[in-house]
Design a protein around this motif. Sequence first.
Motif, PDB file in Angstrom:
ATOM      1  N   MET A 108     -19.291  -0.994   1.497  1.00  0.00           N
ATOM      2  CA  MET A 108     -18.466  -0.890   3.504  1.00  0.00           C
ATOM      3  C   MET A 108     -17.426   0.863   3.446  1.00  0.00           C
ATOM      4  O   MET A 108     -16.760   0.718   2.306  1.00  0.00           O
ATOM      5  N   ALA A 109     -17.762   1.524   4.304  1.00  0.00           N
ATOM      6  CA  ALA A 109     -16.586   2.721   4.682  1.00  0.00           C
ATOM      7  C   ALA A 109     -14.863   1.853   4.985  1.00  0.00           C
ATOM      8  O   ALA A 109     -14.752   0.602   5.347  1.00  0.00           O
ATOM      9  N   PRO A 110     -13.716   2.175   4.333  1.00  0.00           N
ATOM     10  CA  PRO A 110     -13.002   2.055   4.389  1.00  0.00           C
ATOM     11  C   PRO A 110     -12.819   2.359   6.017  1.00  0.00           C
ATOM     12  O   PRO A 110     -13.132   2.589   6.278  1.00  0.00           O
ATOM     13  N   THR A 111     -11.383   1.231   6.334  1.00  0.00           N
ATOM     14  CA  THR A 111     -11.596   1.438   7.739  1.00  0.00           C
ATOM     15  C   THR A 111     -10.159   2.708   8.049  1.00  0.00           C
ATOM     16  O   THR A 111      -9.198   1.943   7.151  1.00  0.00           O
ATOM     17  N   PRO A 112     -10.439   3.167   9.196  1.00  0.00           N
ATOM     18  CA  PRO A 112      -9.314   4.487   9.184  1.00  0.00           C
ATOM     19  C   PRO A 112      -7.912   3.544   9.789  1.00  0.00           C
ATOM     20  O   PRO A 112      -8.052   2.493  10.605  1.00  0.00           O
ATOM     21  N   ALA A 113      -6.846   4.165   8.873  1.00  0.00           N
ATOM     22  CA  ALA A 113      -5.680   3.383   9.778  1.00  0.00           C
ATOM     23  C   ALA A 113      -5.269   4.070  10.644  1.00  0.00           C
ATOM     24  O   ALA A 113      -4.664   2.334  11.228  1.00  0.00           O
ATOM     25  N   THR A 114      -5.927   4.573  11.384  1.00  0.00           N
ATOM     26  CA  THR A 114      -5.143   4.764  12.996  1.00  0.00           C
ATOM     27  C   THR A 114      -6.210   3.600  13.083  1.00  0.00           C
ATOM     28  O   THR A 114      -5.420   3.224  14.564  1.00  0.00           O
ATOM     29  N   GLU A 115      -6.735   2.568  13.272  1.00  0.00           N
ATOM     30  CA  GLU A 115      -7.522   1.607  13.584  1.00  0.00           C
ATOM     31  C   GLU A 115      -7.135   0.417  13.503  1.00  0.00           C
ATOM     32  O   GLU A 115      -7.715  -0.677  14.159  1.00  0.00           O
ATOM     33  N   LEU A 116      -5.685   0.465  12.747  1.00  0.00           N
ATOM     34  CA  LEU A 116      -5.534  -1.014  12.194  1.00  0.00           C
ATOM     35  C   LEU A 116      -3.974  -1.051  12.814  1.00  0.00           C
ATOM     36  O   LEU A 116      -3.381   0.166  12.755  1.00  0.00           O
ATOM     37  N   PRO A 117      -3.445  -2.504  13.054  1.00  0.00           N
ATOM     38  CA  PRO A 117      -2.228  -2.382  13.922  1.00  0.00           C
ATOM     39  C   PRO A 117      -1.101  -2.107  12.890  1.00  0.00           C
ATOM     40  O   PRO A 117      -1.606  -2.222  11.537  1.00  0.00           O
ATOM     41  N   SER A 118       0.335  -1.334  13.560  1.00  0.00           N
ATOM     42  CA  SER A 118       1.037  -1.041  12.541  1.00  0.00           C
ATOM     43  C   SER A 118       2.118  -2.033  12.231  1.00  0.00           C
ATOM     44  O   SER A 118       1.938  -2.952  12.725  1.00  0.00           O
ATOM     45  N   LEU A 119       3.079  -1.998  11.092  1.00  0.00           N
ATOM     46  CA  LEU A 119       3.463  -3.246  10.630  1.00  0.00           C
ATOM     47  C   LEU A 119       5.030  -2.390  10.060  1.00  0.00           C
ATOM     48  O   LEU A 119       5.444  -2.982   8.917  1.00  0.00           O
ATOM     49  N   ASP A 120       5.084  -1.791  10.637  1.00  0.00           N
ATOM     50  CA  ASP A 120       6.694  -0.906  10.324  1.00  0.00           C
ATOM     51  C   ASP A 120       7.675  -1.577  10.652  1.00  0.00           C
ATOM     52  O   ASP A 120       8.210  -1.638  11.964  1.00  0.00           O
ATOM     53  N   ARG A 121       8.639  -2.217   9.904  1.00  0.00           N
ATOM     54  CA  ARG A 121      10.244  -2.698  10.955  1.00  0.00           C
ATOM     55  C   ARG A 121      10.655  -3.770   9.270  1.00  0.00           C
ATOM     56  O   ARG A 121      10.010  -3.610   7.887  1.00  0.00           O
ATOM     57  N   GLU A 122      11.689  -2.972   9.943  1.00  0.00           N
ATOM     58  CA  GLU A 122      13.080  -3.235   8.881  1.00  0.00           C
ATOM     59  C   GLU A 122      13.603  -4.858   8.332  1.00  0.00           C
ATOM     60  O   GLU A 122      13.586  -4.101   6.892  1.00  0.00           O
ATOM     61  N   SER A 123      13.426  -5.414   8.617  1.00  0.00           N
ATOM     62  CA  SER A 123      13.530  -6.593   8.336  1.00  0.00           C
ATOM     63  C   SER A 123      12.431  -7.645   9.219  1.00  0.00           C
ATOM     64  O   SER A 123      11.849  -7.277  10.626  1.00  0.00           O
ATOM     65  N   PRO A 124      12.442  -9.147   8.663  1.00  0.00           N
ATOM     66  CA  PRO A 124      11.570  -9.592   9.191  1.00  0.00           C
ATOM     67  C   PRO A 124      11.515 -10.207  10.945  1.00  0.00           C
ATOM     68  O   PRO A 124      12.978 -10.432  11.228  1.00  0.00           O
ATOM     69  N   LEU A 125      11.567 -10.501  11.342  1.00  0.00           N
ATOM     70  CA  LEU A 125      10.652 -10.354  13.211  1.00  0.00           C
ATOM     71  C   LEU A 125      11.896 -11.889  13.714  1.00  0.00           C
ATOM     72  O   LEU A 125      12.604 -12.200  14.449  1.00  0.00           O
ATOM     73  N   LEU A 126      11.303 -12.949  12.310  1.00  0.00           N
ATOM     74  CA  LEU A 126      11.610 -13.859  12.212  1.00  0.00           C
ATOM     75  C   LEU A 126      12.190 -14.956  11.259  1.00  0.00           C
ATOM     76  O   LEU A 126      12.485 -14.521  10.226  1.00  0.00           O
TER      77      LEU A 126
END
Length: 233
Positions: free
Chosen positions: A1-19
């Motif tokens: 199957m064709a790869p999913t465009p990155a623009t359709e995926l949630p961003s996981l940009d974070r410098e440290s863990p949320l929790l």
Amino acid sequence: MAPTPATELPSLDRESPLLGHDDATIIFVLGGPGAGKGTQCARMVEEYGFKHLSAGDLLREEQDREGSQYGDMIKQYIKDGEIVPMEVTIKLIENKIVDVIKTDKGAKFLIDGFPRKMDQALKFEEVVCPSVFTLFFDCPEDTMQERLLNRGKTSGRADDNAESIKKRFKTFVETSMPVVDYFEKQGKVVKISAVPPPEEVYEEVKRQLVERGVVQDKFEWVEQGEYKQAATG
């Protein structure tokens, strides 16, 4: 199957863990398809009040959710026995954890069937929350296949058939076992044989939870005037 465009995926940009560990206790639950992860998680939820998050269930719910932008993509990946892009899975799990700890800070979570790849493991601990350990249910392939084919007679799941099962086994060995090996080198794996009857497997699970300090021992007085040991959360 064709790869999913990155623009359709949630961003996981974070410098440290949320929790952190004060916010939530995270236990990853891994094992091949049919190893009995769901059964054991259900028992821990009932006895100790763990919050059970099944990555597979979250993905199946999302694929059927009206208006989901990821539904069709998830459906195709599951049908093909492939792993859904980690951004989607991690975001769904993160959202559930955050919702729970709004009213139950410090809750204990069993994350079932995740992480299934190294990038998932590293990214989750990097941006969401470090795990305390991985509970790994070890089971031979022939035993798991028999269980899944029997389950498929009544489950209605599209992936409980011989062709999909074969793909799922191959995917688990190639992509998930390296995750188990990685955490084992850190001393963060509790390996339990999933071959015995579920009751016996659960007794070993409880013993390991006590040893790891996730639940505590206590002594209860019984009618016969003797003490018996029990575990409590």
